[in-house]
Design a protein around this motif. Sequence first.
Motif, PDB file in Angstrom:
ATOM      1  N   UNK A  84     -20.255 -72.763 -37.017  1.00 35.58           N
ATOM      2  CA  UNK A  84     -21.464 -73.153 -37.740  1.00 35.58           C
ATOM      3  C   UNK A  84     -21.165 -73.964 -38.991  1.00 35.58           C
ATOM      4  N   UNK A  85     -20.161 -73.537 -39.733  1.00 38.15           N
ATOM      5  CA  UNK A  85     -19.784 -74.263 -40.947  1.00 38.15           C
ATOM      6  C   UNK A  85     -19.262 -75.659 -40.643  1.00 38.15           C
ATOM      7  N   UNK A  86     -18.409 -75.747 -39.629  1.00 32.23           N
ATOM      8  CA  UNK A  86     -17.893 -77.057 -39.236  1.00 32.23           C
ATOM      9  C   UNK A  86     -19.011 -77.948 -38.713  1.00 32.23           C
ATOM     10  N   UNK A  91     -22.156 -82.616 -39.209  1.00 29.20           N
ATOM     11  CA  UNK A  91     -23.464 -83.239 -39.043  1.00 29.20           C
ATOM     12  C   UNK A  91     -23.880 -83.969 -40.322  1.00 29.20           C
ATOM     13  N   UNK A  92     -23.708 -83.325 -41.471  1.00 27.73           N
ATOM     14  CA  UNK A  92     -24.035 -83.975 -42.743  1.00 27.73           C
ATOM     15  C   UNK A  92     -23.183 -85.226 -42.937  1.00 27.73           C
ATOM     16  N   UNK A  93     -21.883 -85.106 -42.682  1.00 25.60           N
ATOM     17  CA  UNK A  93     -21.002 -86.259 -42.835  1.00 25.60           C
ATOM     18  C   UNK A  93     -21.345 -87.369 -41.859  1.00 25.60           C
ATOM     19  N   UNK A  99     -20.447 -94.177 -38.658  1.00 30.10           N
ATOM     20  CA  UNK A  99     -19.233 -94.722 -38.056  1.00 30.10           C
ATOM     21  C   UNK A  99     -18.050 -94.001 -38.699  1.00 30.10           C
ATOM     22  N   UNK A 100     -17.742 -92.839 -38.131  1.00 35.03           N
ATOM     23  CA  UNK A 100     -16.693 -91.990 -38.698  1.00 35.03           C
ATOM     24  C   UNK A 100     -16.207 -91.009 -37.648  1.00 35.03           C
ATOM     25  N   UNK A 101     -15.241 -90.218 -38.029  1.00 31.60           N
ATOM     26  CA  UNK A 101     -14.699 -89.193 -37.150  1.00 31.60           C
ATOM     27  C   UNK A 101     -15.419 -87.863 -37.249  1.00 31.60           C
TER      28      UNK A 101
END
Length: 123
Positions: A84-86, A91-93, A99-101
């Motif tokens: 859940x934390x990840x 999701x926020x990032x 366009x990211x990992x």
Amino acid sequence: MSVLYRSLGLLMGATGILHMLLGVAVFTGPARSIWQAGIWNSIAHDYSRATFLWFSCSGALLLLLGYLMHWVLQQRPLPRALGGGLAALALAGGIIMPVSGFWLVLIQAGLILRGPRTVPAKQ
């Protein structure tokens, strides 16, 4: 536990290594300038150097998290709170920087959340 689930630590570690390699490839100039400045206190107010540092450190943290996940998975399932934390972080990032990992981590978080909840019986 499925082979994919048991491999989550290795996948997270690989994500960290990929992140660090990409950081060196993308931020070659800032990395070189840190080295040429003598490393000690070489960031100051140079944001390209700071970006390289944080990019590299976050990759190293993903690698360490992957090692810890792999170690835990030898004995028991990963805690649902980790998934859940990840997921929330990824999701926020991903929303802030599409366009990211971050999406790779979101997939891994989903696998943690869908994984087993109990320790498998010893045979």
